[in-house]
Design a protein around this motif. Structure first.
Motif, PDB file in Angstrom:
ATOM      1  N   THR A 173       0.853  -1.185   0.000  1.00 57.66           N
ATOM      2  CA  THR A 173       0.000   0.000   0.000  1.00 57.66           C
ATOM      3  C   THR A 173       0.896   1.244   0.000  1.00 57.66           C
ATOM      4  O   THR A 173       2.098   1.151   0.291  1.00 57.66           O
ATOM      5  N   PRO A 174       0.335   2.410  -0.267  1.00 52.51           N
ATOM      6  CA  PRO A 174       1.147   3.629  -0.221  1.00 52.51           C
ATOM      7  C   PRO A 174       1.849   3.831   1.131  1.00 52.51           C
ATOM      8  O   PRO A 174       3.014   4.224   1.175  1.00 52.51           O
ATOM      9  N   GLY A 175       1.151   3.547   2.211  1.00 52.29           N
ATOM     10  CA  GLY A 175       1.757   3.709   3.534  1.00 52.29           C
ATOM     11  C   GLY A 175       2.917   2.754   3.763  1.00 52.29           C
ATOM     12  O   GLY A 175       3.940   3.132   4.341  1.00 52.29           O
ATOM     13  N   LEU A 176       2.774   1.511   3.313  1.00 49.28           N
ATOM     14  CA  LEU A 176       3.870   0.553   3.455  1.00 49.28           C
ATOM     15  C   LEU A 176       5.049   0.946   2.569  1.00 49.28           C
ATOM     16  O   LEU A 176       6.204   0.783   2.963  1.00 49.28           O
ATOM     17  N   ARG A 177       4.770   1.472   1.395  1.00 52.09           N
ATOM     18  CA  ARG A 177       5.858   1.945   0.518  1.00 52.09           C
ATOM     19  C   ARG A 177       6.616   3.092   1.192  1.00 52.09           C
ATOM     20  O   ARG A 177       7.844   3.157   1.119  1.00 52.09           O
ATOM     21  N   LYS A 178       5.886   3.955   1.854  1.00 53.25           N
ATOM     22  CA  LYS A 178       6.521   5.078   2.563  1.00 53.25           C
ATOM     23  C   LYS A 178       7.397   4.557   3.713  1.00 53.25           C
ATOM     24  O   LYS A 178       8.518   5.034   3.923  1.00 53.25           O
ATOM     25  N   ILE A 179       6.898   3.574   4.452  1.00 53.87           N
ATOM     26  CA  ILE A 179       7.669   2.973   5.541  1.00 53.87           C
ATOM     27  C   ILE A 179       8.934   2.328   4.989  1.00 53.87           C
ATOM     28  O   ILE A 179      10.028   2.528   5.523  1.00 53.87           O
ATOM     29  N   ARG A 180       8.802   1.565   3.923  1.00 52.88           N
ATOM     30  CA  ARG A 180       9.972   0.904   3.323  1.00 52.88           C
ATOM     31  C   ARG A 180      10.981   1.935   2.823  1.00 52.88           C
ATOM     32  O   ARG A 180      12.186   1.744   2.961  1.00 52.88           O
ATOM     33  N   ALA A 181      10.514   3.036   2.255  1.00 52.89           N
ATOM     34  CA  ALA A 181      11.432   4.083   1.788  1.00 52.89           C
ATOM     35  C   ALA A 181      12.193   4.683   2.956  1.00 52.89           C
ATOM     36  O   ALA A 181      13.409   4.926   2.866  1.00 52.89           O
ATOM     37  N   ALA A 182      11.509   4.911   4.074  1.00 54.21           N
ATOM     38  CA  ALA A 182      12.170   5.456   5.263  1.00 54.21           C
ATOM     39  C   ALA A 182      13.199   4.457   5.806  1.00 54.21           C
ATOM     40  O   ALA A 182      14.294   4.849   6.223  1.00 54.21           O
ATOM     41  N   GLU A 183      12.870   3.176   5.793  1.00 53.95           N
ATOM     42  CA  GLU A 183      13.819   2.153   6.238  1.00 53.95           C
ATOM     43  C   GLU A 183      15.057   2.133   5.340  1.00 53.95           C
ATOM     44  O   GLU A 183      16.184   2.018   5.835  1.00 53.95           O
ATOM     45  N   ALA A 184      14.834   2.248   4.038  1.00 50.58           N
ATOM     46  CA  ALA A 184      15.956   2.262   3.096  1.00 50.58           C
ATOM     47  C   ALA A 184      16.833   3.484   3.328  1.00 50.58           C
ATOM     48  O   ALA A 184      18.068   3.385   3.332  1.00 50.58           O
ATOM     49  N   GLU A 185      16.193   4.617   3.550  1.00 51.84           N
ATOM     50  CA  GLU A 185      16.940   5.849   3.811  1.00 51.84           C
ATOM     51  C   GLU A 185      17.767   5.725   5.088  1.00 51.84           C
ATOM     52  O   GLU A 185      18.877   6.245   5.178  1.00 51.84           O
ATOM     53  N   TYR A 186      17.247   5.005   6.046  1.00 51.07           N
ATOM     54  CA  TYR A 186      17.936   4.789   7.320  1.00 51.07           C
ATOM     55  C   TYR A 186      19.070   3.765   7.177  1.00 51.07           C
ATOM     56  O   TYR A 186      19.890   3.620   8.074  1.00 51.07           O
ATOM     57  N   GLY A 187      19.095   3.035   6.072  1.00 49.18           N
ATOM     58  CA  GLY A 187      20.157   2.062   5.822  1.00 49.18           C
ATOM     59  C   GLY A 187      19.805   0.628   6.141  1.00 49.18           C
ATOM     60  O   GLY A 187      20.659  -0.261   6.060  1.00 49.18           O
ATOM     61  N   LEU A 188      18.543   0.364   6.470  1.00 53.69           N
ATOM     62  CA  LEU A 188      18.161  -0.996   6.832  1.00 53.69           C
ATOM     63  C   LEU A 188      18.125  -1.935   5.630  1.00 53.69           C
ATOM     64  O   LEU A 188      18.154  -3.156   5.806  1.00 53.69           O
ATOM     65  N   ASP A 189      18.091  -1.410   4.415  1.00 52.87           N
ATOM     66  CA  ASP A 189      18.079  -2.262   3.234  1.00 52.87           C
ATOM     67  C   ASP A 189      19.440  -2.895   2.951  1.00 52.87           C
ATOM     68  O   ASP A 189      19.595  -3.626   1.978  1.00 52.87           O
ATOM     69  N   ARG A 190      20.387  -2.633   3.808  1.00 56.58           N
ATOM     70  CA  ARG A 190      21.680  -3.300   3.717  1.00 56.58           C
ATOM     71  C   ARG A 190      21.494  -4.810   3.818  1.00 56.58           C
ATOM     72  O   ARG A 190      22.304  -5.587   3.331  1.00 56.58           O
ATOM     73  N   TRP A 191      20.405  -5.218   4.488  1.00 56.24           N
ATOM     74  CA  TRP A 191      20.014  -6.612   4.616  1.00 56.24           C
ATOM     75  C   TRP A 191      18.612  -6.737   4.025  1.00 56.24           C
ATOM     76  O   TRP A 191      17.804  -5.810   4.138  1.00 56.24           O
ATOM     77  N   PRO A 192      18.293  -7.868   3.388  1.00 53.57           N
ATOM     78  CA  PRO A 192      16.960  -8.005   2.768  1.00 53.57           C
ATOM     79  C   PRO A 192      15.823  -7.784   3.765  1.00 53.57           C
ATOM     80  O   PRO A 192      15.859  -8.321   4.870  1.00 53.57           O
ATOM     81  N   ARG A 193      14.847  -6.979   3.330  1.00 52.85           N
ATOM     82  CA  ARG A 193      13.667  -6.714   4.143  1.00 52.85           C
ATOM     83  C   ARG A 193      12.418  -7.037   3.343  1.00 52.85           C
ATOM     84  O   ARG A 193      12.425  -6.976   2.121  1.00 52.85           O
ATOM     85  N   VAL A 194      11.350  -7.365   4.067  1.00 54.44           N
ATOM     86  CA  VAL A 194      10.079  -7.676   3.448  1.00 54.44           C
ATOM     87  C   VAL A 194       8.947  -7.057   4.260  1.00 54.44           C
ATOM     88  O   VAL A 194       9.103  -6.779   5.448  1.00 54.44           O
ATOM     89  N   CYS A 195       7.825  -6.860   3.600  1.00 54.54           N
ATOM     90  CA  CYS A 195       6.582  -6.525   4.300  1.00 54.54           C
ATOM     91  C   CYS A 195       5.769  -7.813   4.364  1.00 54.54           C
ATOM     92  O   CYS A 195       5.792  -8.625   3.430  1.00 54.54           O
ATOM     93  N   MET A 196       5.057  -7.975   5.465  1.00 51.78           N
ATOM     94  CA  MET A 196       4.250  -9.180   5.671  1.00 51.78           C
ATOM     95  C   MET A 196       2.869  -8.777   6.155  1.00 51.78           C
ATOM     96  O   MET A 196       2.690  -7.691   6.710  1.00 51.78           O
ATOM     97  N   ARG A 197       1.916  -9.670   5.938  1.00 51.66           N
ATOM     98  CA  ARG A 197       0.563  -9.425   6.460  1.00 51.66           C
ATOM     99  C   ARG A 197      -0.087 -10.734   6.831  1.00 51.66           C
ATOM    100  O   ARG A 197       0.306 -11.807   6.394  1.00 51.66           O
ATOM    101  N   ARG A 198      -1.111 -10.586   7.677  1.00 53.29           N
ATOM    102  CA  ARG A 198      -1.943 -11.746   8.029  1.00 53.29           C
ATOM    103  C   ARG A 198      -3.318 -11.236   8.409  1.00 53.29           C
ATOM    104  O   ARG A 198      -3.468 -10.128   8.947  1.00 53.29           O
ATOM    105  N   PRO A 199      -4.325 -12.046   8.148  1.00 53.69           N
ATOM    106  CA  PRO A 199      -5.671 -11.638   8.570  1.00 53.69           C
ATOM    107  C   PRO A 199      -5.787 -11.745  10.087  1.00 53.69           C
ATOM    108  O   PRO A 199      -5.076 -12.520  10.736  1.00 53.69           O
ATOM    109  N   VAL A 200      -6.697 -10.941  10.641  1.00 49.64           N
ATOM    110  CA  VAL A 200      -6.921 -11.009  12.077  1.00 49.64           C
ATOM    111  C   VAL A 200      -8.058 -11.974  12.377  1.00 49.64           C
ATOM    112  O   VAL A 200      -8.231 -12.419  13.451  1.00 49.64           O
TER     113      VAL A 200
END
Length: 170
Positions: free
Chosen positions: A143-170
Motif C-alpha cells: 500500500t502507499p503507507g507501506l511503501r513510505k515505511i519501506r522508503a524510510a527504512e531504506a533511507e535509514y540504511g536498513l536495506d543493507r540486509w533483505p527486508r520484506v513486508c508481511m501481512r496476516r488476517p486477524v
C-alpha cells in the motif's frame, strides 16, 4: 503473562528492552542494528497516548515489562511498528501473545489485517512471523503507507540486509 498498556514511567524500561533485544543481531554481523538507539521516550509516549504501546508483564500483578509492542493504523490495517522481547523472556511465547493481543484489538476496531516490515533472513524476524501466520507481500501488494515505511527504512540504511513486508488476517 499479562498484556496491558504501557505506563508513562515504564517508557525508559522499554528502551532497555529494545537495547537488550537488539544484542542478538550482533552475532549475525548486524552490529549496526544491535547498536541502534531505541525509540525516544517522546515517540514511545505518542504511541502510549494513542493506546498503541502494549507491554507484557510476568504474572497477574503490575510487574515490570519484559516485552513491548508498538502499532499504528496504516492504510486500513494494524501495522506492527515494533515488537521487542527481552532475552530473559525469549522463547516463552511472549511476542506471540503481544501479536495476538494486537490482532484482537484490530478486529475489535474493524480492521481485517495486521502488517509489518522486517528482516527477511533473521530467524526471529520473517521466519518467526511466517510461523504466526504472516505471509510475505509481493511488491504489487504494498500500500502507499507501506511503501513510505519501506522508503524510510531504506533511507535509514536498513536495506543493507533483505527486508520484506508481511501481512496476516486477524
Amino acid at each position: 503473562m499479562r498484556i496491558r498498556l504501557a505506563a508513562p514511567a515504564e517508557l525508559p524500561a522499554l528502551q532497555d528492552i529494545e537495547r537488550a533485544a537488539g544484542e542478538p543481531f550482533r552475532a549475525l554481523g548486524m552490529a549496526v542494528v544491535a547498536d541502534d538507539e531505541p525509540p525516544a521516550v517522546e515517540m514511545l509516549e505518542r504511541f502510549r497516548r494513542a493506546g498503541r504501546a502494549w507491554v507484557a508483564v510476568d504474572g497477574q500483578g503490575e510487574g515490570d515489562p519484559v516485552a513491548y509492542l508498538l502499532s499504528a493504523t496504516v492504510d486500513g490495517a494494524e501495522y506492527i511498528e515494533q515488537v521487542s522481547v527481552h532475552p530473559r523472556a525469549a522463547r516463552r511465547g511472549v511476542g506471540r501473545l503481544l501479536i495476538e493481543h494486537t490482532a484482537e484489538r484490530a478486529r475489535a476496531e474493524g480492521l481485517a489485517t495486521l502488517t509489518l516490515s522486517t528482516f527477511a533472513d533473521v530467524p526471529w524476524n520473517a521466519p518467526y512471523y511466517a510461523r504466526l501466520g504472516f505471509r510475505i507481500m509481493d511488491e504489487a501488494e504494498l500500500t502507499p503507507g507501506l511503501r513510505k515505511i519501506r522508503a524510510a527504512e531504506a533511507e535509514y540504511g536498513l536495506d543493507r540486509w533483505p527486508r520484506v513486508c508481511m501481512r496476516r488476517p486477524v
